[in-house]
Design a protein around this motif. Sequence first.
Motif, short mmCIF file in Angstrom:
data_model
loop_
_atom_site.label_atom_id
_atom_site.label_comp_id
_atom_site.label_asym_id
_atom_site.label_seq_id
_atom_site.Cartn_x
_atom_site.Cartn_y
_atom_site.Cartn_z
N MET A 129 0.81 -1.15 0.14
CA MET A 129 0.07 0.01 0.12
C MET A 129 0.80 1.24 -0.14
N ILE A 130 0.32 2.39 -0.84
CA ILE A 130 1.21 3.66 -0.67
C ILE A 130 0.00 4.68 -1.14
N ALA A 131 0.47 5.85 -0.40
CA ALA A 131 -0.43 6.92 -0.72
C ALA A 131 0.15 7.78 -1.76
N ASN A 132 -0.99 8.38 -2.43
CA ASN A 132 -0.70 9.23 -3.49
C ASN A 132 -0.04 10.49 -3.02
N GLU A 133 0.71 11.61 -3.69
CA GLU A 133 1.22 12.82 -3.07
C GLU A 133 0.65 13.61 -1.91
N ASN A 134 -0.62 13.88 -2.25
CA ASN A 134 -1.30 14.77 -1.36
C ASN A 134 -1.87 13.66 -0.38
N ARG A 135 -1.75 12.54 -0.39
CA ARG A 135 -2.15 11.56 0.50
C ARG A 135 -3.78 11.53 0.67
N SER A 136 -4.27 11.82 -0.39
CA SER A 136 -5.95 11.74 -0.53
C SER A 136 -6.52 10.47 -0.85
N ARG A 137 -5.60 9.48 -1.67
CA ARG A 137 -5.51 8.41 -2.14
C ARG A 137 -4.74 7.37 -1.84
N LEU A 138 -5.12 5.86 -1.70
CA LEU A 138 -4.26 5.17 -1.30
C LEU A 138 -4.38 3.90 -2.43
N PHE A 139 -3.27 3.56 -3.03
CA PHE A 139 -2.96 2.34 -3.88
C PHE A 139 -2.77 1.14 -3.29
N LEU A 140 -3.39 -0.06 -3.61
CA LEU A 140 -2.93 -0.96 -3.02
C LEU A 140 -2.73 -2.23 -4.27
N THR A 141 -1.97 -3.04 -4.16
CA THR A 141 -1.88 -4.19 -4.83
C THR A 141 -1.73 -5.28 -3.84
#
Length: 181
Positions: A94-106
């Motif tokens: 898991m990692i957040a986008n630059e402004n930390r408004s969304r999370l990306f998960l694999t």
Amino acid sequence: VDDERKQLFRLSQDCMLMLNSQGLITQANSAFHALVGLEKGEVNRRDLREFLAPEDLRLFEDAMKGAVANGEEQHFTTSIGQAEGQGTAVHWAMIANENRSRLFLTGRDITETNVARAKLEEALERSQELAIQAQAANKAQTEFLQNMSHELRTPMNGLLGTAQILAGTASTAKQKELARI
């Protein structure tokens, strides 16, 4: 670039998700749909926590906090579906986008890997038990042969000594012949 990202997202055999900062699913690929057994419309806007085993919620919460607060990549393993030990084991990144408004998960299904690892560990444990048993059997065999050798040599030496004495003192031809045998 956006079309390429969409194709990658669609074609991945691993689960791929986008969440908002509260953990609601905003986008999920077909691998995640297949894993949870739901169609696209049944997954979006649902909280990912709904799909996690209760004992894994804390892992997810901690990873979410770490990704949002620090912007650091997080790794954790959860069970999707059923009670502990009966669901599908999934290892997440898991990692957040630059402004930390969304999370990306694999997420990768590691259930078969875990089963294979458990079988391998069981086989290794069994082979170690068999090695210990083989060493014990070898030791017992060695001790048996040593004892039998001693038990045979002692009376045999007595018989040979007696036969030598008889051969030296035998008076008839028949007694001499018997002493030689």
